[in-house]
Design an enzyme around this catalytic site. Structure first.
Site, short mmCIF file in Angstrom:
data_model
loop_
_atom_site.label_atom_id
_atom_site.label_comp_id
_atom_site.label_asym_id
_atom_site.label_seq_id
_atom_site.Cartn_x
_atom_site.Cartn_y
_atom_site.Cartn_z
CG HIS A 39 -26.79 -13.17 2.71
ND1 HIS A 39 -27.53 -13.90 1.80
CD2 HIS A 39 -27.28 -11.92 2.69
CE1 HIS A 39 -28.43 -13.10 1.24
NE2 HIS A 39 -28.31 -11.90 1.77
CG MET B 30 -26.71 -21.54 -5.01
SD MET B 30 -26.56 -20.06 -4.00
CE MET B 30 -27.84 -19.07 -4.71
NE ARG B 31 -31.41 -28.53 -2.00
CZ ARG B 31 -32.61 -28.96 -2.42
NH1 ARG B 31 -33.07 -28.51 -3.57
NH2 ARG B 31 -33.32 -29.78 -1.69
NE ARG C 247 -36.58 -27.26 1.20
CZ ARG C 247 -36.01 -26.72 0.12
NH1 ARG C 247 -34.70 -26.69 0.00
NH2 ARG C 247 -36.75 -26.23 -0.85
CG ASN D 128 -25.18 -19.15 4.53
OD1 ASN D 128 -24.65 -19.77 3.60
ND2 ASN D 128 -26.03 -18.16 4.34
CD GLU E 36 -19.05 -12.97 -0.34
OE1 GLU E 36 -19.10 -14.21 -0.38
OE2 GLU E 36 -19.69 -12.24 -1.13
CB VAL F 245 -12.01 -8.58 -1.97
CG1 VAL F 245 -10.77 -8.28 -1.14
CG2 VAL F 245 -11.68 -8.64 -3.46
CG ASN G 127 -16.96 -17.23 0.23
OD1 ASN G 127 -16.40 -16.46 1.01
ND2 ASN G 127 -17.82 -16.82 -0.65
C1 GRF Z 1 -20.91 -15.37 -2.84
O1 GRF Z 1 -21.25 -14.00 -2.97
C2 GRF Z 1 -21.52 -15.91 -1.57
O2 GRF Z 1 -21.66 -14.91 -0.56
C3 GRF Z 1 -22.86 -16.39 -2.03
O3 GRF Z 1 -22.60 -17.00 -3.28
C4 GRF Z 1 -21.56 -16.23 -3.94
C5 GRF Z 1 -20.57 -17.17 -4.60
O4 GRF Z 1 -19.90 -17.84 -3.58
N1 GRF Z 1 -23.43 -17.32 -1.07
P1 GRF Z 1 -18.67 -18.84 -3.95
O5 GRF Z 1 -17.74 -18.08 -4.87
O6 GRF Z 1 -19.28 -20.04 -4.64
O7 GRF Z 1 -18.04 -19.16 -2.64
#
Ligand code: GRF
Length: 230
Positions: free
Chosen positions: A118, A99-100, A74, A116, A183, A181, A23
């Site tokens: 999702h 991933m946080r 955090r 963000n 996203e 695709v 992304n």
């Molecule tokens: C994607 O499906 C995104 O929606 C989720 O993590 C997956 C990998 O994202 N948050 P990317 O290829 O690292 O952008």
């Protein structure tokens, strides 16, 4: 001699990643168009192993690694990320495979300036393993959502969504590939609307929030077919 109007400076974007950064790559590619209302100023990863870092560097985008394991809590990690973003004069933040879970402080500091993506049609399927869960439930349609970040995980005013059919033959991997695709199409569109000031969060009397997208200025640089543009 009258000078041409100064072009509106493009919004500076920071992208937060933890992994492959597909992304992020889509956002970097979209910003290569000089008509795109944003430029990618910085990529920050919480993991030194994130494959997206090499993609960002290859694209000439500045990167920073802030390892969350080096912080006691955090919020102190979030404050280090915030400082790096401010040092780069970032205006808008895109979380992309980050991933946080961010602290309340961070979500409020970046309120309505942090997006963000999702891999589901929120509010359905918040959390992880969205594609396996959708297949297990036998849903016929899933998709992706770009939303403004709020303190609660995978909750926030929705900017754009894309629907993707779930096929009987799908595995989580085949479904994820089909959703990705979409996203890569909707995230640049969402960022263009936010960076150009066309996306507004409206709070209703009952406290719920929704996003209104202003009509495009004409001629509008469209990233998706006008039929889909609101
Ligand atoms: C994607 O499906 C995104 O929606 C989720 O993590 C997956 C990998 O994202 N948050 P990317 O290829 O690292 O952008």
């Amino acid at each position: 001699m009258s000078l041409p109007p100064a072009a509106t400076p493009r919004k500076r974007v920071g992208i937060l990643i933890s992994g492959g950064g597909s992304n992020m790559a889509a956002l970097i590619a979209a910003a290569r168009d000089p008509a795109f209302p944003a430029e990618i100023a910085l990529v920050v990863s919480n993991r030194v192993t994130a494959g997206g870092l090499a993609k960002a560097e290859a694209a000439g985008v500045a990167t920073s690694v802030i390892d969350h394991r080096g912080f006691s809590d955090r919020e102190s990690f979030d404050r280090a990320v915030d400082a790096a973003l401010n040092d780069a004069h970032v205006d808008v933040l895109c979380m992309a495979g980050f991933m946080r879970i961010v602290s309340n402080w961070f979500a409020e500091t970046w309120r309505d300036r942090a997006l963000n993506i999702h891999p589901a049609l929120l509010p359905a399927y918040t959390g992880l393993n969205t594609h396996a869960r959708a297949i297990a439930d036998g849903v016929r349609v899933t998709g992706a959502t770009v939303h403004f970040v709020r303190p609660e995980l995978d909750v926030g005013p929705i900017i754009i969504q894309a629907a993707v059919p779930v096929l009987a033959t799908d595995t989580p991997g085949t479904l994820a590939a089909r959703v990705l695709v979409e996203e890569h199409r909707i995230y640049p569109q969402a960022l263009a609307w936010v960076a150009s000031g066309r996306a507004h969060v409206v709070r209703r009397a009952d406290g719920t929030e929704h996003v209104v997208i202003d009509a495009p200025p004409s001629p509008a640089p469209t990233l998706i077919s006008p039929a889909l543009q609101r």
